[in-house]
Design a protein around this motif. Structure first.
Motif, PDB file in Angstrom:
ATOM      1  N   MET A 182     124.044  68.287  46.380  1.00 29.66           N
ATOM      2  CA  MET A 182     122.800  68.467  45.930  1.00 29.66           C
ATOM      3  C   MET A 182     122.057  67.341  45.631  1.00 29.66           C
ATOM      4  N   LEU A 183     122.702  66.145  45.724  1.00 29.00           N
ATOM      5  CA  LEU A 183     122.250  64.769  45.792  1.00 29.00           C
ATOM      6  C   LEU A 183     121.317  64.625  46.924  1.00 29.00           C
ATOM      7  N   PHE A 184     121.878  65.149  48.139  1.00 27.89           N
ATOM      8  CA  PHE A 184     121.446  65.029  49.425  1.00 27.89           C
ATOM      9  C   PHE A 184     119.965  65.855  49.263  1.00 27.89           C
ATOM     10  N   LEU A 185     120.000  66.956  48.772  1.00 25.73           N
ATOM     11  CA  LEU A 185     118.671  67.976  48.788  1.00 25.73           C
ATOM     12  C   LEU A 185     117.605  67.198  47.830  1.00 25.73           C
ATOM     13  N   VAL A 186     118.064  66.718  46.904  1.00 25.68           N
ATOM     14  CA  VAL A 186     117.016  65.994  45.978  1.00 25.68           C
ATOM     15  C   VAL A 186     116.512  64.901  46.820  1.00 25.68           C
ATOM     16  N   PHE A 187     117.339  63.986  47.443  1.00 27.74           N
ATOM     17  CA  PHE A 187     116.820  62.823  48.382  1.00 27.74           C
ATOM     18  C   PHE A 187     115.833  63.481  49.473  1.00 27.74           C
ATOM     19  N   ALA A 188     116.364  64.499  50.007  1.00 27.45           N
ATOM     20  CA  ALA A 188     115.257  64.790  51.130  1.00 27.45           C
ATOM     21  C   ALA A 188     113.891  65.451  50.572  1.00 27.45           C
ATOM     22  N   LEU A 189     113.992  66.049  49.250  1.00 24.46           N
ATOM     23  CA  LEU A 189     112.911  66.448  48.439  1.00 24.46           C
ATOM     24  C   LEU A 189     111.948  65.222  48.337  1.00 24.46           C
ATOM     25  N   LEU A 190     112.419  64.134  47.732  1.00 23.59           N
ATOM     26  CA  LEU A 190     111.917  62.944  47.311  1.00 23.59           C
ATOM     27  C   LEU A 190     111.239  62.353  48.786  1.00 23.59           C
ATOM     28  N   ALA A 191     112.174  62.247  49.834  1.00 25.76           N
ATOM     29  CA  ALA A 191     111.258  61.719  50.821  1.00 25.76           C
ATOM     30  C   ALA A 191     110.389  62.445  51.591  1.00 25.76           C
ATOM     31  N   GLY A 192     110.156  63.874  51.141  1.00 29.34           N
ATOM     32  CA  GLY A 192     109.376  64.747  51.653  1.00 29.34           C
ATOM     33  C   GLY A 192     107.963  64.372  50.921  1.00 29.34           C
ATOM     34  N   THR A 193     108.024  63.914  49.552  1.00 26.10           N
ATOM     35  CA  THR A 193     106.875  63.457  48.773  1.00 26.10           C
ATOM     36  C   THR A 193     106.307  62.285  49.107  1.00 26.10           C
ATOM     37  N   MET A 194     107.017  61.454  50.022  1.00 28.20           N
ATOM     38  CA  MET A 194     106.574  60.191  50.396  1.00 28.20           C
ATOM     39  C   MET A 194     105.664  60.313  51.492  1.00 28.20           C
ATOM     40  N   LEU A 195     105.709  61.407  52.312  1.00 25.32           N
ATOM     41  CA  LEU A 195     104.958  61.655  53.688  1.00 25.32           C
ATOM     42  C   LEU A 195     103.427  61.718  53.449  1.00 25.32           C
ATOM     43  N   PRO A 196     103.123  62.514  52.352  1.00 26.39           N
ATOM     44  CA  PRO A 196     101.429  62.635  52.304  1.00 26.39           C
ATOM     45  C   PRO A 196     100.894  61.727  51.522  1.00 26.39           C
ATOM     46  N   THR A 197     101.930  60.868  50.840  1.00 24.26           N
ATOM     47  CA  THR A 197     101.605  59.453  50.060  1.00 24.26           C
ATOM     48  C   THR A 197     101.035  58.581  50.986  1.00 24.26           C
ATOM     49  N   GLN A 198     102.082  58.353  52.069  1.00 22.85           N
ATOM     50  CA  GLN A 198     102.130  57.391  53.105  1.00 22.85           C
ATOM     51  C   GLN A 198     101.181  57.636  53.874  1.00 22.85           C
ATOM     52  N   ALA A 199     100.527  58.827  54.222  1.00 25.58           N
ATOM     53  CA  ALA A 199      99.586  59.218  55.274  1.00 25.58           C
ATOM     54  C   ALA A 199      98.326  58.644  54.314  1.00 25.58           C
ATOM     55  N   GLY A 200      98.025  58.980  53.009  1.00 26.39           N
ATOM     56  CA  GLY A 200      97.104  58.635  52.581  1.00 26.39           C
ATOM     57  C   GLY A 200      96.849  56.961  52.347  1.00 26.39           C
ATOM     58  N   ILE A 201      97.740  56.272  52.033  1.00 24.88           N
ATOM     59  CA  ILE A 201      97.668  54.931  51.891  1.00 24.88           C
ATOM     60  C   ILE A 201      97.330  54.428  53.127  1.00 24.88           C
ATOM     61  N   ASN A 202      97.965  54.742  54.182  1.00 26.49           N
ATOM     62  CA  ASN A 202      97.767  54.191  55.798  1.00 26.49           C
ATOM     63  C   ASN A 202      96.202  54.709  56.019  1.00 26.49           C
ATOM     64  N   ALA A 203      95.740  55.807  55.548  1.00 25.97           N
ATOM     65  CA  ALA A 203      94.500  56.110  55.916  1.00 25.97           C
ATOM     66  C   ALA A 203      93.231  55.130  55.518  1.00 25.97           C
ATOM     67  N   GLN A 204      93.991  54.876  54.134  1.00 29.82           N
ATOM     68  CA  GLN A 204      92.861  53.719  53.177  1.00 29.82           C
ATOM     69  C   GLN A 204      92.867  52.433  53.955  1.00 29.82           C
ATOM     70  N   LEU A 205      94.242  52.150  54.532  1.00 32.17           N
ATOM     71  CA  LEU A 205      94.334  50.868  55.353  1.00 32.17           C
ATOM     72  C   LEU A 205      93.792  50.783  56.447  1.00 32.17           C
ATOM     73  N   ALA A 206      93.475  52.038  57.104  1.00 33.77           N
ATOM     74  CA  ALA A 206      92.817  51.879  58.546  1.00 33.77           C
ATOM     75  C   ALA A 206      91.154  51.730  58.087  1.00 33.77           C
ATOM     76  N   LYS A 207      91.021  52.243  57.084  1.00 34.32           N
ATOM     77  CA  LYS A 207      89.523  52.149  56.573  1.00 34.32           C
ATOM     78  C   LYS A 207      89.107  50.476  56.403  1.00 34.32           C
ATOM     79  N   GLN A 208      90.181  50.127  55.544  1.00 35.88           N
ATOM     80  CA  GLN A 208      89.907  48.569  55.186  1.00 35.88           C
ATOM     81  C   GLN A 208      89.932  47.792  56.708  1.00 35.88           C
ATOM     82  N   LEU A 209      91.165  48.155  57.437  1.00 38.25           N
ATOM     83  CA  LEU A 209      91.087  47.338  58.533  1.00 38.25           C
ATOM     84  C   LEU A 209      90.177  47.431  59.737  1.00 38.25           C
ATOM     85  N   GLY A 210      89.706  48.848  59.705  1.00 37.81           N
ATOM     86  CA  GLY A 210      88.607  49.260  60.922  1.00 37.81           C
ATOM     87  C   GLY A 210      89.216  50.143  62.002  1.00 37.81           C
TER      88      GLY A 210
END
Length: 145
Positions: free
Chosen positions: A1-29
């Motif tokens: 069960m712990l591995f399932l929760v860990f996978a779910l949490l890892a999945g929540t990080m992907l769209p967050t990472q994409a949004g953060i990095n897209a904003q970083l691209a705007k800042q850096l050009g």
């Protein structure tokens, strides 16, 4: 069960990472600059975690013996990261992640079916095809809203 929760949490990080990095691209050009900064920061974090874990680095001779294709994981990560930086502001988080998950599932069932890159063989089945069709349907629904 712990591995399932860990996978779910890892999945929540992907769209967050994409949004953060897209904003970083705007800042850096440029998306490649954002990917470089992101990977550099991630590399520093990995080095810190490695040192804190008291792991010793492998000898150069051992590194040279590693088959060439096993080095491609980092390159695939760069392509994935750069793609999300470019696509996030164009597609939105839900459509982008839906398509990424669909691509991952298509690749995964292919890798499983043929037992590629070290995966055990899990032949294509009716249920796997149904699962992919449901994913395609889900992406279409998400994209249309």
């Amino acid at each position: 069960m712990l591995f399932l929760v860990f996978a779910l949490l890892a999945g929540t990080m992907l769209p967050t990472q994409a949004g953060i990095n897209a904003q970083l691209a705007k800042q850096l050009g440029h998306p490649l600059l954002a990917a470089t900064v992101s990977f550099s920061f991630g590399t520093l974090a990995l080095l810190l975690f490695t040192v804190m874990s008291h792991l010793s680095l492998p000898a150069l001779g051992r590194l040279i013996q590693i088959p060439w294709y096993l080095w491609l994981g980092g390159l695939l990560g760069v392509i994935y990261l750069t793609a999300t930086i470019v696509l996030a502001p164009l597609l939105g988080a839900a459509t982008m992640i839906g398509l990424i998950i669909l691509g991952q599932m298509l690749a995964a069932i292919t890798l499983d079916h043929f037992g590629l890159v070290g995966f055990p063989v899990h032949p294509l089945s009716l249920w796997r095809v149904v699962g992919v069709i449901l994913l395609i349907t889900g992406v279409v629904f998400v994209q249309r809203t």
